[in-house]
Design a protein around this motif. Structure first.
Motif, PDB file in Angstrom:
ATOM      1  N   GLN A 147     -22.125  -7.454 -18.557  1.00  0.00           N
ATOM      2  CA  GLN A 147     -23.248  -6.680 -18.048  1.00  0.00           C
ATOM      3  C   GLN A 147     -23.246  -5.300 -18.686  1.00  0.00           C
ATOM      4  O   GLN A 147     -22.265  -4.879 -19.291  1.00  0.00           O
ATOM      5  CB  GLN A 147     -23.177  -6.573 -16.530  1.00  0.00           C
ATOM      6  N   LEU A 148     -24.329  -4.600 -18.526  1.00  0.00           N
ATOM      7  CA  LEU A 148     -24.482  -3.263 -19.080  1.00  0.00           C
ATOM      8  C   LEU A 148     -23.556  -2.280 -18.370  1.00  0.00           C
ATOM      9  O   LEU A 148     -23.469  -2.271 -17.145  1.00  0.00           O
ATOM     10  CB  LEU A 148     -25.936  -2.798 -18.939  1.00  0.00           C
ATOM     11  N   LEU A 149     -22.870  -1.461 -19.153  1.00  0.00           N
ATOM     12  CA  LEU A 149     -22.003  -0.420 -18.611  1.00  0.00           C
ATOM     13  C   LEU A 149     -22.584   0.927 -19.018  1.00  0.00           C
ATOM     14  O   LEU A 149     -22.760   1.195 -20.206  1.00  0.00           O
ATOM     15  CB  LEU A 149     -20.580  -0.571 -19.162  1.00  0.00           C
ATOM     16  N   SER A 150     -22.903   1.753 -18.068  1.00  0.00           N
ATOM     17  CA  SER A 150     -23.495   3.058 -18.339  1.00  0.00           C
ATOM     18  C   SER A 150     -22.441   4.146 -18.159  1.00  0.00           C
ATOM     19  O   SER A 150     -21.772   4.216 -17.127  1.00  0.00           O
ATOM     20  CB  SER A 150     -24.658   3.297 -17.374  1.00  0.00           C
ATOM     21  N   LEU A 151     -22.294   4.975 -19.181  1.00  0.00           N
ATOM     22  CA  LEU A 151     -21.329   6.077 -19.143  1.00  0.00           C
ATOM     23  C   LEU A 151     -22.082   7.395 -19.154  1.00  0.00           C
ATOM     24  O   LEU A 151     -23.101   7.521 -19.841  1.00  0.00           O
ATOM     25  CB  LEU A 151     -20.388   6.009 -20.342  1.00  0.00           C
ATOM     26  N   SER A 152     -21.577   8.377 -18.456  1.00  0.00           N
ATOM     27  CA  SER A 152     -22.255   9.671 -18.402  1.00  0.00           C
ATOM     28  C   SER A 152     -21.712  10.650 -19.432  1.00  0.00           C
ATOM     29  O   SER A 152     -22.055  11.824 -19.414  1.00  0.00           O
ATOM     30  CB  SER A 152     -22.129  10.265 -17.002  1.00  0.00           C
ATOM     31  N   SER A 153     -20.867  10.173 -20.338  1.00  0.00           N
ATOM     32  CA  SER A 153     -20.334  11.029 -21.384  1.00  0.00           C
ATOM     33  C   SER A 153     -19.988  10.176 -22.601  1.00  0.00           C
ATOM     34  O   SER A 153     -20.024   8.957 -22.549  1.00  0.00           O
ATOM     35  CB  SER A 153     -19.086  11.766 -20.879  1.00  0.00           C
ATOM     36  N   PHE A 154     -19.653  10.844 -23.689  1.00  0.00           N
ATOM     37  CA  PHE A 154     -19.226  10.112 -24.867  1.00  0.00           C
ATOM     38  C   PHE A 154     -17.836   9.558 -24.638  1.00  0.00           C
ATOM     39  O   PHE A 154     -17.051  10.091 -23.847  1.00  0.00           O
ATOM     40  CB  PHE A 154     -19.218  11.017 -26.101  1.00  0.00           C
ATOM     41  N   THR A 155     -17.522   8.485 -25.319  1.00  0.00           N
ATOM     42  CA  THR A 155     -16.220   7.863 -25.188  1.00  0.00           C
ATOM     43  C   THR A 155     -15.702   7.518 -26.575  1.00  0.00           C
ATOM     44  O   THR A 155     -16.483   7.356 -27.512  1.00  0.00           O
ATOM     45  CB  THR A 155     -16.295   6.611 -24.286  1.00  0.00           C
ATOM     46  N   SER A 156     -14.409   7.442 -26.720  1.00  0.00           N
ATOM     47  CA  SER A 156     -13.827   7.081 -28.012  1.00  0.00           C
ATOM     48  C   SER A 156     -13.029   5.797 -27.863  1.00  0.00           C
ATOM     49  O   SER A 156     -12.538   5.473 -26.781  1.00  0.00           O
ATOM     50  CB  SER A 156     -12.918   8.200 -28.519  1.00  0.00           C
ATOM     51  N   THR A 157     -12.949   5.050 -28.944  1.00  0.00           N
ATOM     52  CA  THR A 157     -12.196   3.809 -28.954  1.00  0.00           C
ATOM     53  C   THR A 157     -11.393   3.736 -30.243  1.00  0.00           C
ATOM     54  O   THR A 157     -11.600   4.516 -31.173  1.00  0.00           O
ATOM     55  CB  THR A 157     -13.119   2.584 -28.873  1.00  0.00           C
ATOM     56  N   THR A 158     -10.488   2.773 -30.288  1.00  0.00           N
ATOM     57  CA  THR A 158      -9.682   2.536 -31.475  1.00  0.00           C
ATOM     58  C   THR A 158      -9.440   1.037 -31.610  1.00  0.00           C
ATOM     59  O   THR A 158      -9.488   0.312 -30.617  1.00  0.00           O
ATOM     60  CB  THR A 158      -8.335   3.285 -31.408  1.00  0.00           C
ATOM     61  N   MET A 159      -9.175   0.594 -32.819  1.00  0.00           N
ATOM     62  CA  MET A 159      -8.821  -0.807 -33.026  1.00  0.00           C
ATOM     63  C   MET A 159      -7.315  -1.003 -32.877  1.00  0.00           C
ATOM     64  O   MET A 159      -6.824  -2.119 -32.929  1.00  0.00           O
ATOM     65  CB  MET A 159      -9.300  -1.287 -34.399  1.00  0.00           C
ATOM     66  N   ASP A 160      -6.585   0.083 -32.674  1.00  0.00           N
ATOM     67  CA  ASP A 160      -5.127   0.047 -32.518  1.00  0.00           C
ATOM     68  C   ASP A 160      -4.765   0.084 -31.029  1.00  0.00           C
ATOM     69  O   ASP A 160      -4.860   1.115 -30.376  1.00  0.00           O
ATOM     70  CB  ASP A 160      -4.520   1.244 -33.243  1.00  0.00           C
ATOM     71  N   ARG A 161      -4.348  -1.054 -30.494  1.00  0.00           N
ATOM     72  CA  ARG A 161      -4.034  -1.156 -29.062  1.00  0.00           C
ATOM     73  C   ARG A 161      -2.917  -0.186 -28.656  1.00  0.00           C
ATOM     74  O   ARG A 161      -2.992   0.461 -27.617  1.00  0.00           O
ATOM     75  CB  ARG A 161      -3.640  -2.591 -28.714  1.00  0.00           C
ATOM     76  N   ASP A 162      -1.873  -0.093 -29.476  1.00  0.00           N
ATOM     77  CA  ASP A 162      -0.754   0.792 -29.147  1.00  0.00           C
ATOM     78  C   ASP A 162      -1.195   2.252 -29.066  1.00  0.00           C
ATOM     79  O   ASP A 162      -0.726   3.007 -28.211  1.00  0.00           O
ATOM     80  CB  ASP A 162       0.370   0.644 -30.175  1.00  0.00           C
ATOM     81  N   LEU A 163      -2.098   2.651 -29.934  1.00  0.00           N
ATOM     82  CA  LEU A 163      -2.618   4.018 -29.890  1.00  0.00           C
ATOM     83  C   LEU A 163      -3.398   4.258 -28.604  1.00  0.00           C
ATOM     84  O   LEU A 163      -3.269   5.315 -27.981  1.00  0.00           O
ATOM     85  CB  LEU A 163      -3.500   4.292 -31.107  1.00  0.00           C
ATOM     86  N   ALA A 164      -4.182   3.288 -28.188  1.00  0.00           N
ATOM     87  CA  ALA A 164      -4.942   3.427 -26.940  1.00  0.00           C
ATOM     88  C   ALA A 164      -4.008   3.566 -25.748  1.00  0.00           C
ATOM     89  O   ALA A 164      -4.238   4.386 -24.861  1.00  0.00           O
ATOM     90  CB  ALA A 164      -5.880   2.237 -26.754  1.00  0.00           C
ATOM     91  N   VAL A 165      -2.954   2.745 -25.728  1.00  0.00           N
ATOM     92  CA  VAL A 165      -1.976   2.820 -24.631  1.00  0.00           C
ATOM     93  C   VAL A 165      -1.310   4.191 -24.629  1.00  0.00           C
ATOM     94  O   VAL A 165      -1.143   4.823 -23.582  1.00  0.00           O
ATOM     95  CB  VAL A 165      -0.932   1.689 -24.746  1.00  0.00           C
ATOM     96  N   LEU A 166      -0.948   4.681 -25.794  1.00  0.00           N
ATOM     97  CA  LEU A 166      -0.324   5.999 -25.911  1.00  0.00           C
ATOM     98  C   LEU A 166      -1.284   7.087 -25.429  1.00  0.00           C
ATOM     99  O   LEU A 166      -0.900   7.983 -24.686  1.00  0.00           O
ATOM    100  CB  LEU A 166       0.095   6.254 -27.362  1.00  0.00           C
ATOM    101  N   PHE A 167      -2.536   6.998 -25.841  1.00  0.00           N
ATOM    102  CA  PHE A 167      -3.524   7.992 -25.463  1.00  0.00           C
ATOM    103  C   PHE A 167      -3.769   8.003 -23.972  1.00  0.00           C
ATOM    104  O   PHE A 167      -3.990   9.042 -23.357  1.00  0.00           O
ATOM    105  CB  PHE A 167      -4.834   7.740 -26.213  1.00  0.00           C
ATOM    106  N   ALA A 168      -3.732   6.828 -23.354  1.00  0.00           N
ATOM    107  CA  ALA A 168      -3.973   6.734 -21.914  1.00  0.00           C
ATOM    108  C   ALA A 168      -2.868   7.434 -21.131  1.00  0.00           C
ATOM    109  O   ALA A 168      -3.108   8.005 -20.077  1.00  0.00           O
ATOM    110  CB  ALA A 168      -4.079   5.277 -21.489  1.00  0.00           C
ATOM    111  N   GLY A 169      -1.635   7.342 -21.635  1.00  0.00           N
ATOM    112  CA  GLY A 169      -0.529   7.975 -20.929  1.00  0.00           C
ATOM    113  C   GLY A 169      -0.240   7.347 -19.588  1.00  0.00           C
ATOM    114  O   GLY A 169       0.305   7.997 -18.699  1.00  0.00           O
ATOM    115  N   CYS A 170      -0.611   6.094 -19.391  1.00  0.00           N
ATOM    116  CA  CYS A 170      -0.385   5.415 -18.117  1.00  0.00           C
ATOM    117  C   CYS A 170       1.067   4.950 -18.010  1.00  0.00           C
ATOM    118  O   CYS A 170       1.677   4.577 -18.987  1.00  0.00           O
ATOM    119  CB  CYS A 170      -1.293   4.193 -17.989  1.00  0.00           C
ATOM    120  N   ARG A 171       1.536   4.946 -16.783  1.00  0.00           N
ATOM    121  CA  ARG A 171       2.861   4.392 -16.510  1.00  0.00           C
ATOM    122  C   ARG A 171       2.684   2.959 -16.051  1.00  0.00           C
ATOM    123  O   ARG A 171       1.676   2.593 -15.460  1.00  0.00           O
ATOM    124  CB  ARG A 171       3.564   5.217 -15.442  1.00  0.00           C
TER     125      ARG A 171
END
Length: 86
Positions: free
Chosen positions: A59-83
């Motif tokens: 379904q359509l996802l509406s965001l109220s700001s710009f977002t960035s993505t990467t094709m590198d999963r490990d980089l995304a995990v690092l950027f998220a900083g989640c435990r």
């Protein structure tokens, strides 16, 4: 843009339309190189947010700001900083 007041954005309509057209053109050229494109977003989400997104796949996802993505999963995990135990 976030005010929801169309009178504030109206003067920029031609610029926004041109920007949209240019981004779509670049997108089409870029995607010609891929049969399938998987990108990752580095952002921590709560369990309810994850369930909400899972229940709305396709379904359509509406965001109220710009977002960035990467094709590198490990980089995304690092950027998220989640435990792991969030």
């Amino acid at each position: 843009l976030r005010t929801g007041n169309p009178d504030l954005i109206h003067p920029y309509r031609f610029f926004i339309n041109d920007l949209y057209d240019e981004l779509m053109s670049i997108d089409r050229e870029y995607l010609e190189d891929f049969d399938e494109l998987i990108v990752y977003r580095g952002q921590c989400l709560t369990e309810p947010e994850i369930r909400y997104l899972q229940s709305h796949v396709g379904q359509l996802l509406s965001l109220s700001s710009f977002t960035s993505t990467t094709m590198d999963r490990d980089l995304a995990v690092l950027f998220a900083g989640c435990r792991e135990n969030m």
